[in-house]
Design an enzyme around this catalytic site. Structure first.
Site, PDB file in Angstrom:
ATOM      1  CG  ASN A  11      -1.728   1.224   1.402  1.00 39.77           C
ATOM      2  OD1 ASN A  11      -1.763   2.068   0.507  1.00 39.77           O
ATOM      3  ND2 ASN A  11      -2.390   1.348   2.541  1.00 39.77           N
ATOM      4  CE  LYS A  13      -0.095   3.120   4.834  1.00 42.69           C
ATOM      5  NZ  LYS A  13       0.114   3.173   6.281  1.00 42.69           N
ATOM      6  CG  HIS A  94      -5.655   1.894   5.362  1.00 41.77           C
ATOM      7  ND1 HIS A  94      -5.226   2.794   6.303  1.00 41.77           N
ATOM      8  CD2 HIS A  94      -4.637   1.012   5.174  1.00 41.77           C
ATOM      9  CE1 HIS A  94      -3.998   2.465   6.675  1.00 41.77           C
ATOM     10  NE2 HIS A  94      -3.619   1.384   6.005  1.00 41.77           N
ATOM     11  CD  GLU A  96      -2.717   5.422   6.880  1.00 42.33           C
ATOM     12  OE1 GLU A  96      -2.762   5.457   5.631  1.00 42.33           O
ATOM     13  OE2 GLU A  96      -1.741   4.991   7.513  1.00 42.33           O
ATOM     14  CD  GLU A 164      -3.200  -2.446   7.382  1.00 39.18           C
ATOM     15  OE1 GLU A 164      -2.085  -2.646   6.890  1.00 39.18           O
ATOM     16  OE2 GLU A 164      -3.880  -1.444   7.130  1.00 39.18           O
ATOM     17  N   GLY A 170       2.975   2.272  10.748  1.00 36.98           N
ATOM     18  CA  GLY A 170       3.942   3.353  10.574  1.00 36.98           C
ATOM     19  C   GLY A 170       4.693   3.720  11.838  1.00 36.98           C
ATOM     20  CB  SER A 209       5.618  -1.872  11.876  1.00 30.73           C
ATOM     21  OG  SER A 209       5.238  -0.544  12.171  1.00 30.73           O
TER      22      SER A 209
HETATM   23  P1  13P Z   1       3.314   0.356   7.551  1.00 32.42           P
HETATM   24  O1  13P Z   1       3.795  -0.952   6.961  1.00 32.42           O
HETATM   25  O2  13P Z   1       4.036   1.544   7.025  1.00 32.42           O
HETATM   26  O3  13P Z   1       3.259   0.282   9.048  1.00 32.42           O
HETATM   27  O4  13P Z   1       1.800   0.547   7.067  1.00 32.42           O
HETATM   28  C1  13P Z   1       0.897  -0.499   7.203  1.00 32.42           C
HETATM   29  C2  13P Z   1      -0.337  -0.158   6.469  1.00 32.42           C
HETATM   30  O5  13P Z   1      -1.089   0.716   6.869  1.00 32.42           O
HETATM   31  C3  13P Z   1      -0.622  -0.879   5.216  1.00 32.42           C
HETATM   32  O6  13P Z   1      -1.911  -0.639   4.768  1.00 32.42           O
END
Ligand code: 13P
Length: 249
Positions: A11, A13, A94, A96, A164, A170, A209
């Protein structure tokens, strides 16, 4: 995509540029050489079509879709549009987007119904906050998200769930194998309770992560059928070892 063959999805983002699509070429080449794993990269909408020209055998996916096919929804992108751009997968719900765009479980379900109805592999994201886990409510929170976000109808192989934990995204804080095992078992139980045997064949990804250093341990956990990777999917140097760990598991 093969049923419960491991899926490693990146992803990107709100990251990436035309110049960075060389990474897609390198990821695709390595995925082809490794074999045995489904690999996807989900760049921003603007890079879907150009990424497709570099994708080789890997899947190009989107990070969101609208529930409607067309209409007065400024700034949104529909499932038919994604398909025309060459996407074969989409991420829905997601954390976010649940936070920044205030997407509810009902919104996520409507998007997922549109995506699955259009034949896209659909990754539905769930996960608890740090406070919810600290209060012992993580399993109930995720079970409620599953109940509200998952559609009733889907084709074999096309529904994917990604667990997640928000506190692991992150942050460099990865859930322990014990925590992941507990949650993935609970998600599997919820899937089987709702869908019967079909629920046993839904892939459950872990995200938060995931890096080369922790991928093998995560893939060894029961009911971890792959990973949804953010930061470490942006370069082949970091993403390819995760694909290789999935192939070796
Ligand atoms: P990270 O791998 O950067 O922690 O992000 C995970 C994520 O949100 C994937 O959708």
């Amino acid at each position: 995509m093969h049923l419960r063959r491991k899926l490693v999805a990146g992803n990107w983002k709100m990251n990436g540029s035309l110049g960075q699509l060389a990474e897609v070429s390198a990821i695709a080449e390595a995925a082809r050489a490794t074999g045995g794993v489904d690999v996807a990269v989900c760049p921003p909408f603007t890079l879907l079509a150009p990424a497709l020209t570099r994708a080789g055998g890997i899947t190009i996916g989107a990070q969101d879709c609208h529930a409607a096919a067309s209409g007065p929804h400024t700034g949104c992108v529909s499932v038919p549009m994604l398909k025309e751009a060459g996407a074969r997968l989409v991420i829905c719900g997601h954390s976010e987007r649940r936070a920044d765009q205030h997407e509810t479980d009902a919104d996520v379900r409507a998007k997922a119904e549109a995506a699955l109805g259009g034949g896209l592999v659909t990754i539905i994201c769930v996960g608890e906050s740090e406070a919810e886990r600290a209060a012992g409510g993580h399993l109930a929170r995720v079970e409620a998200q599953l109940a509200g976000s998952l559609p009733d109808d889907w084709e074999e192989g096309e529904l994917v769930v990604a667990y997640e934990p928000i506190w692991a995204i992150g942050t460099g804080k990865v859930a322990t194998a014990v925590d992941v095992a507990e949650m993935h078992a609970a998600i599997r139980a919820a899937l089987v309770a709702r869908y019967g045997d079909r629920g046993a064949r839904v892939r459950i990804l872990y995200g938060g992560s995931v890096k080369a250093e922790n991928a093998a341990e995560l893939f060894a956990v029961a009911d971890v059928d792959g990973a949804l990777v953010g930061g470490a999917s942006l370069t082949a140097a970091q993403f390819v070892p995760i694909i290789e760990a999935a192939a070796a598991s």
